[in-house]
Design a protein around this motif. Sequence first.
Motif, mmCIF file in Angstrom:
data_model
loop_
_atom_site.group_PDB
_atom_site.id
_atom_site.type_symbol
_atom_site.label_atom_id
_atom_site.label_comp_id
_atom_site.label_asym_id
_atom_site.label_seq_id
_atom_site.Cartn_x
_atom_site.Cartn_y
_atom_site.Cartn_z
ATOM 1 N N ASN A 41 0.837 -1.204 0.000
ATOM 2 C CA ASN A 41 0.000 0.000 0.000
ATOM 3 C C ASN A 41 0.872 1.255 0.000
ATOM 4 O OD1 ASN A 41 -1.923 -1.951 0.464
ATOM 5 N ND2 ASN A 41 -2.556 -1.199 2.461
ATOM 6 N N GLY A 42 0.320 2.350 -0.523
ATOM 7 C CA GLY A 42 1.014 3.636 -0.453
ATOM 8 C C GLY A 42 2.382 3.602 -1.081
ATOM 9 N N LEU A 43 3.350 4.187 -0.395
ATOM 10 C CA LEU A 43 4.712 4.241 -0.915
ATOM 11 C C LEU A 43 5.315 2.859 -1.128
ATOM 12 C CD1 LEU A 43 6.073 7.163 1.307
ATOM 13 C CD2 LEU A 43 5.704 7.246 -1.170
ATOM 14 N N PRO A 122 -20.896 -9.197 -2.051
ATOM 15 C CA PRO A 122 -21.016 -8.891 -3.484
ATOM 16 C C PRO A 122 -20.195 -7.675 -3.902
ATOM 17 C CG PRO A 122 -23.162 -9.397 -2.549
ATOM 18 C CD PRO A 122 -22.222 -9.283 -1.395
ATOM 19 N N ALA A 123 -20.193 -6.645 -3.048
ATOM 20 C CA ALA A 123 -19.426 -5.441 -3.371
ATOM 21 C C ALA A 123 -17.928 -5.730 -3.365
ATOM 22 C CB ALA A 123 -19.755 -4.322 -2.381
ATOM 23 N N LEU A 124 -17.476 -6.545 -2.424
ATOM 24 C CA LEU A 124 -16.052 -6.876 -2.356
ATOM 25 C C LEU A 124 -15.606 -7.688 -3.572
ATOM 26 C CD1 LEU A 124 -15.756 -7.735 1.441
ATOM 27 C CD2 LEU A 124 -14.740 -5.770 0.265
ATOM 28 N N ILE A 125 -16.469 -8.561 -4.037
ATOM 29 C CA ILE A 125 -16.142 -9.333 -5.247
ATOM 30 C C ILE A 125 -16.075 -8.402 -6.457
ATOM 31 C CG2 ILE A 125 -16.988 -11.123 -6.814
ATOM 32 C CD1 ILE A 125 -18.153 -12.513 -4.293
ATOM 33 N N ARG A 126 -17.036 -7.483 -6.561
ATOM 34 C CA ARG A 126 -17.016 -6.507 -7.669
ATOM 35 C C ARG A 126 -15.748 -5.667 -7.610
ATOM 36 N NH1 ARG A 126 -21.997 -4.969 -5.909
ATOM 37 N NH2 ARG A 126 -21.301 -2.806 -5.646
ATOM 38 N N LEU A 127 -15.331 -5.334 -6.404
ATOM 39 C CA LEU A 127 -14.147 -4.497 -6.210
ATOM 40 C C LEU A 127 -12.915 -5.128 -6.848
ATOM 41 C CD1 LEU A 127 -13.194 -2.795 -2.863
ATOM 42 C CD2 LEU A 127 -11.494 -4.133 -4.076
ATOM 43 N N LEU A 128 -12.783 -6.439 -6.727
ATOM 44 C CA LEU A 128 -11.600 -7.131 -7.248
ATOM 45 C C LEU A 128 -11.480 -7.026 -8.760
ATOM 46 C CD1 LEU A 128 -11.705 -10.365 -5.058
ATOM 47 C CD2 LEU A 128 -9.984 -8.553 -4.945
ATOM 48 N N PHE A 129 -12.608 -6.770 -9.437
ATOM 49 C CA PHE A 129 -12.598 -6.749 -10.895
ATOM 50 C C PHE A 129 -12.975 -5.383 -11.473
ATOM 51 C CE2 PHE A 129 -13.412 -11.082 -9.455
ATOM 52 C CZ PHE A 129 -12.411 -11.771 -10.125
ATOM 53 N N SER A 130 -12.964 -4.351 -10.617
ATOM 54 C CA SER A 130 -13.334 -3.008 -11.060
ATOM 55 C C SER A 130 -12.107 -2.208 -11.473
ATOM 56 C CB SER A 130 -14.062 -2.262 -9.936
ATOM 57 O OG SER A 130 -15.275 -2.888 -9.617
ATOM 58 N N ASP A 131 -12.338 -1.167 -12.275
ATOM 59 C CA ASP A 131 -11.251 -0.248 -12.597
ATOM 60 C C ASP A 131 -10.992 0.643 -11.386
ATOM 61 O OD1 ASP A 131 -13.291 1.648 -12.537
ATOM 62 O OD2 ASP A 131 -13.311 1.972 -14.704
ATOM 63 N N THR A 132 -10.020 1.535 -11.497
ATOM 64 C CA THR A 132 -9.596 2.337 -10.353
ATOM 65 C C THR A 132 -10.742 3.139 -9.749
ATOM 66 O OG1 THR A 132 -7.347 2.503 -11.210
ATOM 67 C CG2 THR A 132 -8.015 4.155 -9.603
ATOM 68 N N ALA A 133 -11.456 3.863 -10.582
ATOM 69 C CA ALA A 133 -12.549 4.703 -10.076
ATOM 70 C C ALA A 133 -13.650 3.852 -9.456
ATOM 71 C CB ALA A 133 -13.111 5.573 -11.200
ATOM 72 N N PHE A 162 -0.387 4.998 -6.585
ATOM 73 C CA PHE A 162 0.157 3.824 -5.908
ATOM 74 C C PHE A 162 -0.887 2.705 -5.921
ATOM 75 C CE2 PHE A 162 2.404 7.203 -3.184
ATOM 76 C CZ PHE A 162 3.511 7.245 -4.026
ATOM 77 N N PRO A 163 -1.057 2.036 -7.043
ATOM 78 C CA PRO A 163 -2.115 1.025 -7.144
ATOM 79 C C PRO A 163 -1.859 -0.204 -6.269
ATOM 80 C CG PRO A 163 -0.713 1.001 -9.100
ATOM 81 C CD PRO A 163 -0.307 2.197 -8.305
ATOM 82 N N VAL A 164 -2.914 -0.650 -5.600
ATOM 83 C CA VAL A 164 -2.842 -1.874 -4.794
ATOM 84 C C VAL A 164 -3.269 -3.038 -5.685
ATOM 85 C CG1 VAL A 164 -3.623 -3.039 -2.705
ATOM 86 C CG2 VAL A 164 -3.432 -0.541 -2.735
ATOM 87 N N SER A 165 -2.411 -4.006 -5.846
ATOM 88 C CA SER A 165 -2.693 -5.107 -6.761
ATOM 89 C C SER A 165 -3.768 -6.033 -6.200
ATOM 90 C CB SER A 165 -1.424 -5.915 -7.036
ATOM 91 O OG SER A 165 -1.049 -6.651 -5.884
ATOM 92 N N ARG A 166 -4.398 -6.776 -7.099
ATOM 93 C CA ARG A 166 -5.416 -7.736 -6.679
ATOM 94 C C ARG A 166 -4.806 -8.788 -5.751
ATOM 95 N NH1 ARG A 166 -8.175 -10.514 -11.566
ATOM 96 N NH2 ARG A 166 -8.663 -8.326 -11.978
ATOM 97 N N ALA A 167 -3.602 -9.243 -6.075
ATOM 98 C CA ALA A 167 -2.935 -10.244 -5.232
ATOM 99 C C ALA A 167 -2.696 -9.705 -3.827
ATOM 100 C CB ALA A 167 -1.612 -10.667 -5.862
#
Length: 245
Positions: A41-43, A122-133, A162-167
């Motif tokens: 996360n972050g830096l 359901p929202a957490l699953i959608r989150l894993l496959f959503s774009d940044t916004a 600083f993108p947080v990866s799915r993994a």
Amino acid sequence: MKTWVLLRGLMRESRHWGEFIPKLQTAYPNDRLITIDWPGNGLLYQEKSLIDISDMISHIRQTLINQQCSGPFYVLAISLGAMAAVAWANAYPKEIRACILINTSLRPFNPFYHRLRLQSFPALIRLLFSDTAGKEKIILELTSTNQPQAALAQWIQFQKQFPVSRANILRQLAAAMFYRASKPDVPLLLLSGAKDQLVSPACSQTLAEKWQVPCWVNTQAGHDLPLDDGDWVLNKLALYLMSLH
């Protein structure tokens, strides 16, 4: 002078404290505030997230050594950060003056469907496959009752930088789900948002009853209490600090 260590939760970084940091510094102008980013996360977004809470303790302590900080520390922590704070206090109680834990949940005290509310799945699953916004919009909806659009715009920029990866998201979730806690021998305060959609407020209430520690509930706030009502958090901090002396 006190030294505060501030720990955020899943997928969040130091900047997600937002306006709460300057408010806390204004309230305690002579104190030192240390915000710590988790690996992933972050830096530290290019690093692999820690899957074991005990490794998070090592990360906290090494960060403080690197910044030439000495305790005992006042720890303000939210969600996953609060789990790490409990583990730290258990392992090294003399390093902690007090822990203020916001909207946390711990095995074996709370069932899994309270620790991560079923309605959020359901929202957490959608989150894993959503774009940044889309990802940040889902997080804001899950964690804030106010849902300030200015915060959303900032969060999108943080994630782009600083993108947080799915993994790493999955590794952080695993760390949170499998950590098993016991009560640390340090002063504790629990703060809870009654409208938390991510973690059931029952988790903080259960901990308060089991551990015989105070728990103050904000009836209007969600999971990100410092975002929804930072002034309320500061007020409770002030009351609690007076009780320690």
